[in-house]
Each structure stands twice: as structure tokens, then as C-alpha cells.
Write an enzyme that holds these catalytic residues in place. Structure first.
Site, mmCIF file in Angstrom:
data_model
loop_
_atom_site.group_PDB
_atom_site.id
_atom_site.type_symbol
_atom_site.label_atom_id
_atom_site.label_comp_id
_atom_site.label_asym_id
_atom_site.label_seq_id
_atom_site.Cartn_x
_atom_site.Cartn_y
_atom_site.Cartn_z
ATOM 1 N N PRO A 4 0.949 -1.352 0.105
ATOM 2 C CA PRO A 4 0.105 0.122 0.101
ATOM 3 C C PRO A 4 0.834 1.150 -0.080
ATOM 4 O O PRO A 4 2.068 1.461 0.982
ATOM 5 C CB PRO A 4 -0.850 -0.254 1.241
ATOM 6 C CG PRO A 4 0.298 -1.056 2.240
ATOM 7 C CD PRO A 4 0.805 -1.868 1.344
ATOM 8 N N MET A 5 0.589 2.113 -0.945
ATOM 9 C CA MET A 5 1.427 3.251 -0.909
ATOM 10 C C MET A 5 0.553 4.607 -1.316
ATOM 11 O O MET A 5 -0.495 4.641 -2.062
ATOM 12 C CB MET A 5 2.398 3.385 -2.098
ATOM 13 C CG MET A 5 3.385 2.251 -2.101
ATOM 14 S SD MET A 5 4.577 2.022 -3.421
ATOM 15 C CE MET A 5 3.493 1.058 -4.694
ATOM 16 N N GLY A 44 6.965 -2.626 -3.352
ATOM 17 C CA GLY A 44 6.261 -1.165 -3.153
ATOM 18 C C GLY A 44 7.006 -0.061 -4.160
ATOM 19 O O GLY A 44 6.667 -0.433 -5.398
ATOM 20 N N ARG A 45 7.996 0.597 -4.003
ATOM 21 C CA ARG A 45 8.535 1.574 -4.978
ATOM 22 C C ARG A 45 8.789 0.793 -6.354
ATOM 23 O O ARG A 45 8.606 1.643 -7.492
ATOM 24 C CB ARG A 45 9.376 2.673 -4.335
ATOM 25 C CG ARG A 45 9.006 3.361 -3.188
ATOM 26 C CD ARG A 45 10.291 3.933 -2.454
ATOM 27 N NE ARG A 45 10.990 2.898 -1.644
ATOM 28 C CZ ARG A 45 12.267 3.134 -1.335
ATOM 29 N NH1 ARG A 45 12.779 4.302 -1.476
ATOM 30 N NH2 ARG A 45 12.749 2.122 -0.596
ATOM 31 N N GLN A 98 -6.359 -0.860 3.662
ATOM 32 C CA GLN A 98 -5.619 -0.434 4.863
ATOM 33 C C GLN A 98 -6.100 0.821 5.558
ATOM 34 O O GLN A 98 -6.405 1.545 5.101
ATOM 35 C CB GLN A 98 -4.337 -0.352 4.475
ATOM 36 C CG GLN A 98 -3.098 -0.483 5.697
ATOM 37 C CD GLN A 98 -1.741 0.225 5.153
ATOM 38 O OE1 GLN A 98 -1.481 1.307 4.742
ATOM 39 N NE2 GLN A 98 -0.908 -0.941 5.463
ATOM 40 N N CYS A 108 3.751 3.569 8.388
ATOM 41 C CA CYS A 108 4.062 4.888 7.685
ATOM 42 C C CYS A 108 4.848 5.868 8.368
ATOM 43 O O CYS A 108 4.494 6.395 9.505
ATOM 44 C CB CYS A 108 2.453 5.463 7.174
ATOM 45 S SG CYS A 108 2.785 7.196 6.532
ATOM 46 N N ASN A 166 9.414 -6.701 3.218
ATOM 47 C CA ASN A 166 9.133 -5.735 2.386
ATOM 48 C C ASN A 166 10.495 -4.838 2.588
ATOM 49 O O ASN A 166 10.929 -4.756 3.732
ATOM 50 C CB ASN A 166 8.094 -4.749 2.847
ATOM 51 C CG ASN A 166 7.682 -3.288 2.218
ATOM 52 O OD1 ASN A 166 7.520 -2.631 2.715
ATOM 53 N ND2 ASN A 166 7.953 -3.634 0.704
ATOM 54 N N ASP A 195 13.343 -2.928 -0.557
ATOM 55 C CA ASP A 195 14.486 -2.965 -1.448
ATOM 56 C C ASP A 195 14.310 -4.127 -2.410
ATOM 57 O O ASP A 195 15.311 -4.518 -3.157
ATOM 58 C CB ASP A 195 15.905 -3.308 -0.522
ATOM 59 C CG ASP A 195 16.165 -2.108 0.165
ATOM 60 O OD1 ASP A 195 15.750 -1.029 0.199
ATOM 61 O OD2 ASP A 195 17.090 -2.217 1.024
ATOM 62 N N LYS A 242 1.034 -4.197 8.982
ATOM 63 C CA LYS A 242 2.045 -4.003 8.206
ATOM 64 C C LYS A 242 2.989 -2.844 9.126
ATOM 65 O O LYS A 242 2.155 -1.693 9.642
ATOM 66 C CB LYS A 242 1.873 -3.208 6.908
ATOM 67 C CG LYS A 242 3.309 -2.910 6.032
ATOM 68 C CD LYS A 242 3.011 -2.623 4.597
ATOM 69 C CE LYS A 242 4.421 -2.319 3.868
ATOM 70 N NZ LYS A 242 5.256 -1.064 4.237
#
Length: 318
Positions: A4-5, A214-215, A58, A88, A190, A192, A127
Site C-alpha cells: 500500500p502506497m 512497493g516503489r 488498509q 507509515c 518488504n 529493497d 504492516k
């Protein structure tokens, strides 16, 4: 899994990631207080679609009653699970005593989680991060205590809040959580993971039940397909062609316009063009044209020019 971003993991982006192999996805995080106030932006984030399943919604917050009520609201939209954000690191969330701020008060984290578990009929997952800083890496205690109050899975970002997204993610503590014989729930790692090789290496070395991306998925949803193919065959897939890049970018754009309206949909898509075109040489002119226009017809013309330019040159190396 797709992480989730905030301002990224909306339905248009998730649709593209699902197409290219994401198994489990999550919405952007949603403020419990915003849901209760009926804030339009928070409510809109509840939008989920059957083709996305399994999908988790989320939520975040620092008040037990608000989190419980938010969980009941989430229940009505019938996702596959409710996820709690205790990770976050951004200031606007932490200053409200939510997200990673809760890492400073494990008792509060347990109370908030208990409130959500009791309020919903759905599976609850969490998370979080390793801890607040290097002196408080308490993820092993957190995992046990949250399991004891009923969570069904735990995703851990291998950094502290103080690290934000800097430095290298430390998966050794994630492995310690997974290796604890008392831990019976799935543990996901999660941080890298940006290549198929690294996904398989980390999953094997640290023993996690799955990896969360994610990214690395921003502008490159093919990473899910590539990881799954590599794990199955040991082969590295060819990178997406220029046609595939444009197809995904176009799907994302029109999904954004459909979900947000044309003006906002085009505006918020601008942040994604650079990622979809990353690695192409001589791309600056096309990228500039894309972010300067608010016309779908003009965007389509740029797409056509991009396809013509790169299909007729060796400019893909960059």
C-alpha cells in the site's frame, strides 16, 4: 504482494499491477477519523473491484474507538481483509500519533489491533517496521503480541521509522520473527526488492512466506510477472517492449480518468510518466510534453510519437 502506497496504490494503478501478476494488493491507507467524518477522499479510497481480489483495505489511526468504527465501515465494502498501518513514517501521519508513531507505544499498538479484530468479521493483518529507531527494534515482541490478539499475517518493512526509506533494509530481524517457533502466522518481507533475483534470494535466505513490492512497481508493474517467471523457471524475462510500456501507461491513464474525472485524472497521472519511460534515452522532450498538456488527444499524440521514435531507433538503451 503490492504494497500500500499513499497517492500511488489507487484502483487505476492496482489494475495494471494485477494484470501483470500481483497476487495480493492493498488500498492506499485510509484515515480512520476521515472515514468516520465521511471525508470524501477517505471514502473514495474504499473503492475496490472484483477483478482485484484478493484485496485488502488498509486503515490507520491512533484512537481505539475510531479504529473499531472504521473497521466496521470497511466491513460493509466486503474486502478480503483489513490491514492496519503501523509503519507509515511521514510526518503528517506520525504527528497524529498514527502509523509508525505507534511503534513507540507497543501497548497502544496491541489495544488498537485488538479493537479492530473485535470490530470486524474479516481477517486482520498488520504492516509495520522494525521499530522507531535503532534503539527500539522491537519487531520480535510486536509480532508475538499482535499474533496473540488475533492478527492473521504480518508484513514487515526492514527499516526503522527514523530511517524513512534511506539506507539498506535489514531483513535479518524479519527472519528472526519468522524463525520464532511461537510464530504461526505468515510473515511477509518488504524493502529493497527490485529484481526477480533479489526476490528469490531474499525469500530463500530469510524464509519469509512472501515478498511485498512497493516503489519498484511504480512505472514497472512487470516486476510481478518477472519475479513469478524467475521463481518458476530460473529465467529472466525480456524487459517490456515500448509497445507494452505504452499499453500499460495508457491503461493507467484511462483508468485514472475514469475513476477521478478527466481533469484530476490527467493531472495526477503526470507523476507516473517518468517511471513508465525510465531508462529510455532522449526521453526528456516526450516527458515534458506529457506533463504540460491536459488534453487526452495531445497525450495520445505524444504516445504515438514515442512509439514511432523508439520503434525506429536503437534508443531503448539508456
Amino acid at each position: 504482494m503490492l504494497a500500500p502506497m499513499e497517492d500511488v496504490s489507487d484502483p487505476p494503478f492496482r489494475a495494471v499491477c494485477k494484470q501483470y501478476g500481483a497476487d495480493l494488493m492493498f488500498t492506499e491507507f485510509i484515515s480512520s477519523e476521515g472515514l468516520i467524518r465521511d471525508a470524501m477522499k477517505s471514502r473514495q479510497k474504499l473503492d475496490i473491484f472484483d477483478y482485484e481480489r484478493p484485496i485488502g483495505i488498509q486503515i490507520f489511526g491512533g484512537d481505539e474507538d475510531a479504529m473499531a468504527l472504521a473497521a466496521k465501515i470497511v466491513d460493509t465494502t466486503n474486502p478480503d481483509l483489513v490491514d492496519i498501518n503501523f509503519g507509515c513514517p511521514v510526518k503528517k501521519v506520525v504527528c497524529k500519533g498514527a502509523g509508525a508513531a505507534v511503534l513507540k507505544d507497543i501497548d497502544l499498538m496491541v489495544r488498537l489491533t485488538t479493537a479492530v479484530v473485535k470490530a470486524t468479521k474479516l481477517p486482520v493483518t498488520v504492516k509495520t517496521r522494525l521499530g522507531w529507531d535503532n534503539n527500539t527494534k522491537n519487531i520480535e515482541e510486536v509480532a508475538l503480541r499482535l499474533q496473540d490478539v488475533g492478527i492473521q499475517a504480518l508484513s514487515v518493512h526492514g527499516r526503522t521509522r527514523v530511517q524513512m526509506y534511506k539506507g539498506e533494509a535489514d531483513w535479518t530481524l524479519i527472519a528472526k520473527v519468522k524463525d520464532n517457533p511461537r510464530i504461526q502466522i505468515p510473515i511477509f518481507g518488504n524493502g529493497d526488492i527490485d529484481t526477480p533475483q533479489k526476490a528469490l534470494e531474499y525469500k530463500s535466505r530469510y524464509g519469509v512466506d512472501g515478498v511485498m513490492i512497493g516503489r519498484a512497481a511504480i512505472g514497472y508493474p512487470w516486476i510481478f510477472r518477472e519475479i513469478k517467471h524467475y521463481i518458476k523457471t530460473g529465467e529472466i524475462l525480456e524487459p517490456p517492449t515500448i509497445e507494452e510500456r505504452l499499453e500499460a501507461c495508457r491503461k493507467h491513464l484511462y483508468g485514472s480518468v475514469s475513476w477521478k474525472g478527466q481533469t484530476l485524472g490527467i493531472l495526477e497521472m503526470r507523476r507516473h510518466y517518468a517511471s513508465y519511460l525510465k531508462g529510455l534515452s532522449h526521453v526528456k522532450e516526450f516527458r515534458t510534453r506529457l506533463v504540460m498538456t491536459d488534453s487526452l488527444a495531445e497525450i495520445e499524440q505524444v504516445f504515438a510519437d514515442v512509439e514511432a521514435f523508439y520503434s525506429n531507433s536503437l534508443a531503448l538503451a539508456g
